[in-house]
Design a protein around this motif. Structure first.
Motif: not given
Length: 425
Positions: A308-315, A323-330, A342-347, A359-361
């Motif tokens: 849910a946190w990861s998908n919130l980050g995407i949204a 704030s998406s970066e903070t949410v992904y890290k959570r 999958a979360i690391l990929s999203n970040i 950082l992306a790489r």
């Protein structure tokens, strides 16, 4: 409950045949939903007082599954299999438990698991299939066993075998509601895989509606049944939208999908899964602010759910919210090592979009270390290499992405462009 347990012990010690009566009490408590701990107390006491009455051991395992304690459930079913392999509940319940425990960790679309990380999960799926095949041989007309075997084949990616098992379930018990639900889910998955909104989805929606109308309310979980109907309507709308259907048809499909998704929530407003599904649907229809609100509602009900946190980050990312970066890290903090790729990929995608290529790489490479065949990570790492002018590395990444997921059109397009640009270079 303590008084009940005292009476149970004394009555079974006086007459072992009373064990069956107390077992029925445990089942009644188990069906009560909110009384799982009481049922566990009854079954646990029975296994101590009457260790040869194996039905109580089987039911104790089921009670542990329903309470979410898969480790204790595993011990119960392993003990049951060792004591009596021919017990009706031994193999089927142990097989179902293995699917429950390891199935969600098996490789899905866009991901090829590596043998090191997922060895136990792959072995567990093989063991589950063996248990369920043995169970179906001993009771070939039991629809519930065929349904569980179909799930095992589906998780292993053997979709044709899964379909055959469901056909057997429908043949032997045409009015078995869990089988009918499973058949409908299979039709939806088939339609989504092929992106073909034909009669499959109409049949699936009708089947789900039948489960709602005709199913015994003491057996059918209404929120799950509504969620199944919503799944069919959602797939109808998303597939139709992908092919630019007539606006009137799209509007009607969207109304049906929203109505059924909201009805599933109405049946159980505290169910985080249904709020999550509504959030995902709004994300797919590009209603990002609504999606954010619904995903936040899901997190309020299940704050430890990394998905849910990861998908919130995407949204939030799609809404251009910083704030998406903070949410992904959570999400990353809450995830296990096997969930984090999958979360690391999203970040990594977020950093790439912000042109933070180093950082992306780093993030995308970490994702691929955990799941080497994860197509979205390979595709986005290829885009990082394109931005850096590293054409050979980019082509290699796009080729890996296409090999892992030949339905990932973005990777195919990127590969063609990278090959053309590499030649010019």
């Amino acid at each position: 409950m303590s008084e009940i347990l005292v009476k149970l012990k004394s009555s079974v010690e006086l007459d072992p045949r009373q064990a069956a009566v107390w077992n029925i009490l445990g089942l009644v408590l188990l069906r009560g939903g909110q009384l799982q701990q009481s049922a566990i107390s009854v079954f646990s006491t029975l296994t101590t007082v009457a260790p040869d009455y194996l039905d109580s051991l089987a039911n104790l395992g089921v009670a542990y599954i329903q309470s979410g304690d898969l480790e204790l459930a595993t011990k119960c079913f392993q003990e049951l299999v060792l004591k009596d392999q021919s017990h009706p509940a031994a193999l089927v319940n142990y097989g179902a438990l293995l699917l429950c425990k390891y199935g969600s960790l098996a490789a899905g679309a866009s991901g090829t698991v590596n043998a090191g990380s997922y060895l136990h999960q792959k072995e567990a799926l093989v063991a589950a299939k063996e248990c369920l095949l043995a169970a179906v041989r001993s009771d070939p007309k039991a629809a519930s066993i065929w349904v569980n075997l179909a799930n095992a084949y589906h998780m292993a990616g053997e979709h044709r075998n899964s379909k055959r098992c469901l056909e057997q379930a429908a043949k032997f018990e045409p009015n078995h509601m869990p089988a009918r639900y499973a058949i409908a889910v299979h039709r939806i998955r088939d339609a989504v895989r092929s992106q073909c909104s034909d009669d499959q989805l109409i049949w699936a929606a009708n089947e789900m509606a039948t489960v709602l109308k005709e199913g015994d309310t003491s057996v059918v979980d209404l929120p799950v049944a509504w969620a199944g109907l919503a799944m069919a309507h959602r797939a109808q709308h998303e597939i139709a939208a992908a092919y630019d259907g007539e606006q009137a048809i799209l509007n009607e499909a969207e109304e049906r999908a929203l109505y059924t998704l909201k009805q599933a929530i109405q049946e159980d407003p505290d169910d985080a899964v249904q709020w999550h599904q509504l959030g995902l649907y709004n994300m797919c229809t590009t209603q990002f602010s609504r999606s954010v609100n619904f995903l936040k509602a899901a997190i309020a009900r299940s704050p430890e759910c990394c998905y849910a946190w990861s998908n919130l980050g995407i949204a939030l990312q799609l809404s251009n919210d910083p704030s998406s970066e903070t949410v992904y890290k959570r999400a990353l903090v809450l995830s296990s090592s096997q969930q984090s790729y999958a979360i690391l990929s999203n970040i990594g995608i977020l950093y790439r979009q912000h042109r933070l290529y180093e950082l992306a790489r780093k993030m995308l490479s970490r994702s691929l270390e955990i799941c080497p065949g994860y197509a979205p990570a390979n595709n986005n790492l290829g885009l990082v290499f394109v931005a850096e002018g590293r054409w050979e590395d980019a082509v290699s990444c796009f080729e890996k992405a296409v090999k892992s997921d030949d339905l990932l059109d973005a990777a195919k397009s990127n590969l063609a462009k990278a090959l053309a640009l590499a030649k010019k270079q």
